[in-house]
Design a protein around this motif. Structure first.
Motif, PDB file in Angstrom:
ATOM      1  N   CYS A 157      -7.245  -6.210   5.385  1.00  0.00           N
ATOM      2  CA  CYS A 157      -6.335  -5.494   4.492  1.00  0.00           C
ATOM      3  C   CYS A 157      -5.036  -6.294   4.358  1.00  0.00           C
ATOM      4  O   CYS A 157      -4.276  -6.415   5.315  1.00  0.00           O
ATOM      5  CB  CYS A 157      -6.037  -4.098   5.021  1.00  0.00           C
ATOM      6  SG  CYS A 157      -5.041  -3.112   3.868  1.00  0.00           S
ATOM      7  N   SER A 175       1.279  -8.093   7.173  1.00  0.00           N
ATOM      8  CA  SER A 175      -0.103  -8.478   6.906  1.00  0.00           C
ATOM      9  C   SER A 175      -0.480  -9.755   7.636  1.00  0.00           C
ATOM     10  O   SER A 175      -1.646  -9.940   8.035  1.00  0.00           O
ATOM     11  CB  SER A 175      -0.310  -8.684   5.402  1.00  0.00           C
ATOM     12  OG  SER A 175       0.194  -7.614   4.657  1.00  0.00           O
ATOM     13  N   SER A 195      -1.880  -5.919   3.307  1.00  0.00           N
ATOM     14  CA  SER A 195      -1.144  -4.687   3.017  1.00  0.00           C
ATOM     15  C   SER A 195       0.070  -4.872   2.121  1.00  0.00           C
ATOM     16  O   SER A 195       0.524  -3.920   1.480  1.00  0.00           O
ATOM     17  CB  SER A 195      -0.708  -4.033   4.331  1.00  0.00           C
ATOM     18  OG  SER A 195       0.090  -4.929   5.093  1.00  0.00           O
ATOM     19  N   HIS A 197       0.807  -1.219   0.000  1.00  0.00           N
ATOM     20  CA  HIS A 197       0.000   0.000   0.000  1.00  0.00           C
ATOM     21  C   HIS A 197       0.835   1.262   0.000  1.00  0.00           C
ATOM     22  O   HIS A 197       0.330   2.349  -0.298  1.00  0.00           O
ATOM     23  CB  HIS A 197      -0.896   0.001   1.248  1.00  0.00           C
ATOM     24  CG  HIS A 197      -0.116   0.129   2.521  1.00  0.00           C
ATOM     25  ND1 HIS A 197       0.725  -0.863   2.984  1.00  0.00           N
ATOM     26  CD2 HIS A 197      -0.013   1.146   3.423  1.00  0.00           C
ATOM     27  CE1 HIS A 197       1.283  -0.473   4.102  1.00  0.00           C
ATOM     28  NE2 HIS A 197       0.860   0.746   4.393  1.00  0.00           N
ATOM     29  N   ASN A 210      -1.600   1.511   6.696  1.00  0.00           N
ATOM     30  CA  ASN A 210      -2.539   0.662   5.951  1.00  0.00           C
ATOM     31  C   ASN A 210      -3.860   0.549   6.712  1.00  0.00           C
ATOM     32  O   ASN A 210      -4.937   0.525   6.108  1.00  0.00           O
ATOM     33  CB  ASN A 210      -1.926  -0.706   5.639  1.00  0.00           C
ATOM     34  CG  ASN A 210      -2.250  -1.786   6.651  1.00  0.00           C
ATOM     35  OD1 ASN A 210      -3.201  -2.550   6.529  1.00  0.00           O
ATOM     36  ND2 ASN A 210      -1.428  -1.849   7.704  1.00  0.00           N
TER      37      ASN A 210
END
Length: 413
Positions: free
Chosen positions: A397, A376, A399, A110, A261
């Protein structure tokens, strides 16, 4: 800081939101989310920070800026990123799990969303040089990438320990033309890289812009970075509408170090109180092991890198060295927006250990054929800590992707 009201005119673009009243989404005119935020800066940086504070919203609302920013997100980054229904993972946890695939962005995370926005903004401010800090290397790679695209000199500060464990990203930054400067003080990780970047900025205030990679630092950085990353939740809303018939999930989950994120994933849901926001910190070897980065559990109010937030510190205010297997979560503080979400009870803050994160990463690999970044993987690890209904809609998410972490993963194979 002077008492100037922030202009938050509504806009349909990814970088601005409707409304503008201070609260969960926006800081007040002094840059505070509740009791956290502000700008605590040395006198040498006052001119730079004031110029940025006075002009960032004006520049971000310019049609030419919005056009260039959104064109690059589409044509260069590859947005929108998919909102992927993880069928086998959903069956495993008996709920509906969707992954927001930020790992599919150009550069692999991201971070590129914010890097593009800040470099474009710096050019409009007349800055000739760009500096950045990085932990996992993804922000450094993203900043180096945009600087290469725009022909701007780039220097990236990175802790010696992170240079060793994120060697592929160091090579990428150098290949992109950036100068990687090692930070050898302290724990030799993200905190120390940030310290060195701030020192550089103090010595070169007139022609240099510091591209901070997370929702930390003096106002307006936390708000500015959150706005650039808000494209994540903006896309999530219309993608959910297409796939489920409703824009609102029941839960949004994301890992949190500084928290960019998570800020982007939460942004357009902050005032939707039916949506549970779940932030997952790095517990390292265990929250109370002495080797952790679970700031909301271990931190107290304090000032770090230009803003008041929750900080891991000793009784006399010395910063406690954090630990995480993931370089991007190895930070002793948290962004002021997230500190406010924790303090107010709007956000649910969990933590995952190194071992739990690694096992969650392997689970995603085996069930969905996706290798996540270690950062993540902390959000994925917390899925099993939650209690869901089969009808719940949970957005996680994702990321970043795990290419950079293969060396660490191989030790567990």
């Amino acid at each position: 800081m002077s008492n100037t009201t922030i202009n938050t005119t509504s806009s349909p673009t990814a970088i601005l939101n409707d409304g503008g009243e201070p609260g969960y989404t926006f800081p007040n005119s002094f840059g505070y989310y509740g009791k956290f935020g502000g700008a605590f800066i040395p006198e040498m940086l006052h001119r730079n920070v004031e110029e940025l504070r006075n002009r960032y919203l004006e520049i971000m609302q310019e049609p030419s800026f919005q056009q260039e920013f959104n064109d690059l997100l589409r044509d260069y980054v590859g947005r929108p990123t998919p909102l992927y229904y993880a069928k086998r993972l959903s069956e495993q946890y008996k709920t509906k799990l969707y992954l927001k695939r930020e790992d599919l962005n150009h550069t692999g995370a991201h971070k590129i969303n914010n890097a593009i926005g800040q470099v474009l903004l710096a050019q409009r401010l007349g800055k000739k040089h760009i500096i950045a800090e990085t932990g996992a290397g993804q922000h450094g790679v993203a900043t180096a990438t945009v600087c290469a695209l725009k022909g701007v000199e780039c220097i990236v500060y990175m802790g010696v320990k992170d240079i060793e464990r994120q060697a592929p990203n160091v090579a990428r930054m150098k290949m992109l033309g950036a100068k990687v400067m090692p930070a050898a003080s302290g724990s030799q990780t993200l905190k120390d890289a940030t310290n060195e970047a701030i020192r550089h900025w103090i010595n070169n205030p007139a022609d240099t812009h510091y591209v901070i990679g997370s929702v930390v630092g003096p106002h307006p950085y936390p708000d500015m970075v959150a706005r650039f990353q808000s494209v994540i939740s903006q896309e999530t809303r219309w993608q959910l509408k297409q796939q489920t018939g409703s824009e609102l999930p029941t839960h949004v989950m994301a890992c949190v170090g500084g928290g960019s994120n998570a800020a982007g994933a939460f942004y357009h849901f902050l005032d939707e109180l039916s949506v549970q926001l779940v932030a997952v910190e790095a517990a390292g070897h265990g929250v109370n092991s002495g080797m952790s980065a679970a700031t909301t559990q271990l931190g107290k109010p304090g000032v770090l890198h230009g803003s008041k937030s929750l900080v891991m510190q000793t009784a006399d205010g010395q910063v406690v060295e954090p630990h995480s297997i993931s370089a991007g979560l190895d930070y002793p503080g948290i962004g002021p927006m997230h500190a406010h979400l924790f303090d107010s009870g709007r956000g649910t803050f969990l933590s995952a250990t190194d071992e739990e994160a690694v096992q969650a990463a392997f689970e995603l690999c085996k069930l969905e054929g996706i290798i996540p970044a270690l950062e993540s993987a902390h959000a994925l690890a917390a899925i099993k800590e939650m209690k869901y209904k089969e009808s719940d809609v949970v957005v996680v998410c994702l990321s970043g992707r795990g290419d950079k972490d293969l060396g660490t993963y191989m030790k567990y194979m």
